[in-house]
Enzyme design. Structure first.
Site: not given
Length: 632
Positions: A535-537, A540
């Protein structure tokens, strides 16, 4: 804190306020009284009369200030003596009534006249009860308490059969004896009073040397509950004035209407510095409760109990005070004060609506950004925002019906119109977020549309501010020039034009720089996204498309752009992002050559780097979590 102790504190606070409020009424009457009239009314010895009147005039003010600042125990003792003095006056008056009734009746033997005997018993009982109350209040326990029965002498003389003509002389003797007792009491206790004053002055000076005069004033302000005293004082004063106006002028109420009637009452209740301060504090408390109820309406009881903002609402009170002092409200006649009060309350209402918007705007956007499923919360927020953009327009229309357009009115109207524009802009952004929540796929251009919407609102605000400045310059050049208008114009030009221009230009440059940095980064291919499988940090959320930083981290383009507004580093490893993709690829190609030189040493370095990166990534995940919350 137990319930009994809490009730005791509330009881002490109520007693403190009730006992000190009369001092504010004394100050109000003191400011409304002109001592020169009393001096001019005396035809003999004007110099002596002026001295006595001045001494009495300022002694009353000193007494009121002493009552306001006196410790609670001493204040209770003072009221005991005041009540005792009132009881003595009542005893004097009852004795005088008894003597007058007996003198008017034919002289008969008291025990042969049942009506006279009943009257005697009633007055004698009343005198004994009042003497007992006085002895209890001022704590007289010795034989001196019998001195308080001095006004029973006319009754005793009537029982003894003394001629009725002598009763008046006996009553005069009782009055003279009482006055002598009071004078002796005051003379004996004047040293005690001076010692108390000296002790309090020394104590206050010591506290001021320890914590400073400003801290001492704030401590005294909260210790004696001065704001609540002013609040109670003004409410009682306003209700009294309202009752007097309704009794005296019932016809004008039906002709002029409730609005002008209430404005006239409010204008009459701010004719002195004391009542003006009380009005400003009342406005501050009213604003505080309106804003608190607004938050309770939007977020429910949980947010209300967790709210500890005690300074909320004081902006409106200070605004009222500054404008009232600047416009010379106290020097106007009652009718002029009533019309000016209309403008002042309009300004306060505009400030209050702006405060309500600033409080409700984050709540509304949080509802839409978090995709809250509670329908009632959304309906309540939309209804409130509908009121916040319609009511300023109605206020602007109403005030234009009564006043001609000038610079001051234009500034006030612009504030209301800007509030309506801001509210409409927030509703548009709310609608965009809600539409994004209904979509099945991420809306990549949402951030750009929100930015353009906010920019449009800021441009409108800037145009209105520039128009106000131009109109003010026209009034100063071709109309009537004044220092006040010029000062307001300069302040308005600096804060509402120059500051807005600087802020907008800075935001534009930051966004343009962030867009340039983002466009220089490569986009992830479907194969890379499949290999990454994460996922995108920042948010999320799943990565359907992503940008790759030179350090090899994957982010949503929108999330990374919001991050780049603030910092020029990677949200994960905090490396600078000004490197180009080619430089990062070159550095990646140089690594195998280094590995061939000393493979064992390189493996050790890689293992150490991986351990450091794992530790750093854990810390950066926490940071990215915080930054994602800020970006939303």
């Amino acid at each position: 804190m137990g319930p009994f102790k809490l009730k005791r504190e509330y009881l002490l606070a109520s007693v403190c306020v009730i006992l000190r409020v009369p001092s504010l009424f004394i100050m109000e009457v003191w400011f409304r009284t002109d001592p020169q009239r009393a001096i001019d009314a005396r035809s003999v010895d004007p110099g002596h009369a002026e001295f006595i009147t001045t001494m009495v005039y300022y002694s009353i003010l000193a007494f009121a200030v002493a009552v306001l600042l006196m410790p609670l125990r001493k204040l209770v003792s003072l009221y005991m003596y005041i009540v005792s003095l009132v009881l003595l006056l009542m005893a004097h008056h009852l004795a005088q009534i008894f003597v007058e009734m007996e003198v008017d009746e034919p002289e008969t033997y008291i025990f042969s006249d049942s009506a006279a005997l009943k009257r005697l018993g009633l007055h004698l009982t009343a005198q004994c009860v009042m003497a007992a109350l006085i002895a209890y209040l001022i704590d007289i326990t010795s034989w001196k308490r019998f001195v308080l029965l001095v006004y029973t002498l006319p009754m005793i003389a009537r029982i003894a059969g003394i001629p009725l003509a002598a009763l008046e002389h006996i009553h005069h003797f009782c009055s003279l004896f009482t006055v002598i007792l009071i004078m002796l009491f005051l003379f004996n206790n004047i040293g005690f009073v001076l010692d108390i004053v000296k002790e309090n002055l020394i104590r206050w000076k010591a506290l001021a040397d320890t914590i400073g005069w400003i801290s001492l004033l704030f401590t005294a302000w909260h210790t004696i509950l001065l704001p609540i005293q002013f609040l109670v004082f003004w409410i009682v004063l306003f209700c009294t004035q309202l009752y007097v106006y309704m009794i005296k002028t019932p016809i004008s109420l039906s002709q002029e209407g409730w609005l002008l009637f209430i404005l006239a009452c409010v204008g009459e209740c701010c004719a002195t510095p004391i009542s003006l301060i009380a009005l400003c504090i009342t406005i501050a408390y009213a604003s505080y409760y309106i804003l608190t109820l607004t938050k309770l309406y939007l977020q429910g009881w949980t947010a209300f109990t967790a709210d500890h903002d005690v300074m909320r609402g004081w902006t409106e009170g200070f605004t009222m005070m500054l404008i009232a002092v600047q416009t010379g409200l106290l020097d106007l006649k009652p009718l002029q004060r009533a019309f000016l009060m209309c403008v002042l309350l309009f300004i306060v209402a505009s400030s209050l609506i702006q405060s309500m918007y600033e409080m409700a705007d984050p709540i509304l956007l949080a509802l839409s950004a978090s995709h809250n499923k509670n329908v009632f919360k959304h309906v309540r927020a939309i209804l409130l925002f509908t009121f916040l953009w319609l009511f300023p327009l109605y206020m602007t229309y109403s005030i234009c019906q009564y006043f001609d357009l000038d610079f001051w009115l234009l500034v006030i109207m612009s504030s209301c119109l800007l509030t309506s524009v801001q509210v409409v802009g927030s509703l548009v952004i709310y609608s965009l977020f809600m539409y994004d929540g209904l979509r099945t796929e991420p809306w990549d251009s949402l951030d750009d549309i929100v930015y353009y919407t906010r920019s449009f609102v800021r441009i409108l605000e800037f145009i209105v501010a520039v128009f106000v400045v131009c109109y003010g310059m026209k009034e100063s050049i071709f109309g009537e020039w004044s220092w006040i208008n010029s000062s307001i114009l300069i302040i308005h030009c600096y804060f509402n034009v120059w500051q807005r221009l600087q802020s907008g230009w800075k935001t534009f440059l930051l966004r343009r720089e962030a867009v340039k940095k983002l466009e220089s980064l490569p986009s992830a291919s479907p194969q890379q996204l499949e290999e990454y499988n994460d996922v995108c940090p920042i948010c999320y959320q799943a990565l359907s498309s992503a940008k790759i930083t030179p350090c090899g981290h994957f982010f949503h383009a929108t999330c990374l752009k919001k991050w780049l507004y603030v910092k020029d580093t990677c949200p994960m490893c905090h490396k600078k992002l000004h490197e180009t993709v080619e430089e990062s690829q070159n550095s990646y190609e140089e690594r195998p050559a280094q590995n061939d030189v000393n493979p064992t040493e390189n493996e050790e370095e890689n293992s150490e780097a991986e351990s450091e990166l794992s530790i750093q990534s854990e810390e950066d995940l926490e940071l990215s979590d915080d930054s994602s919350g800020d970006s939303v």
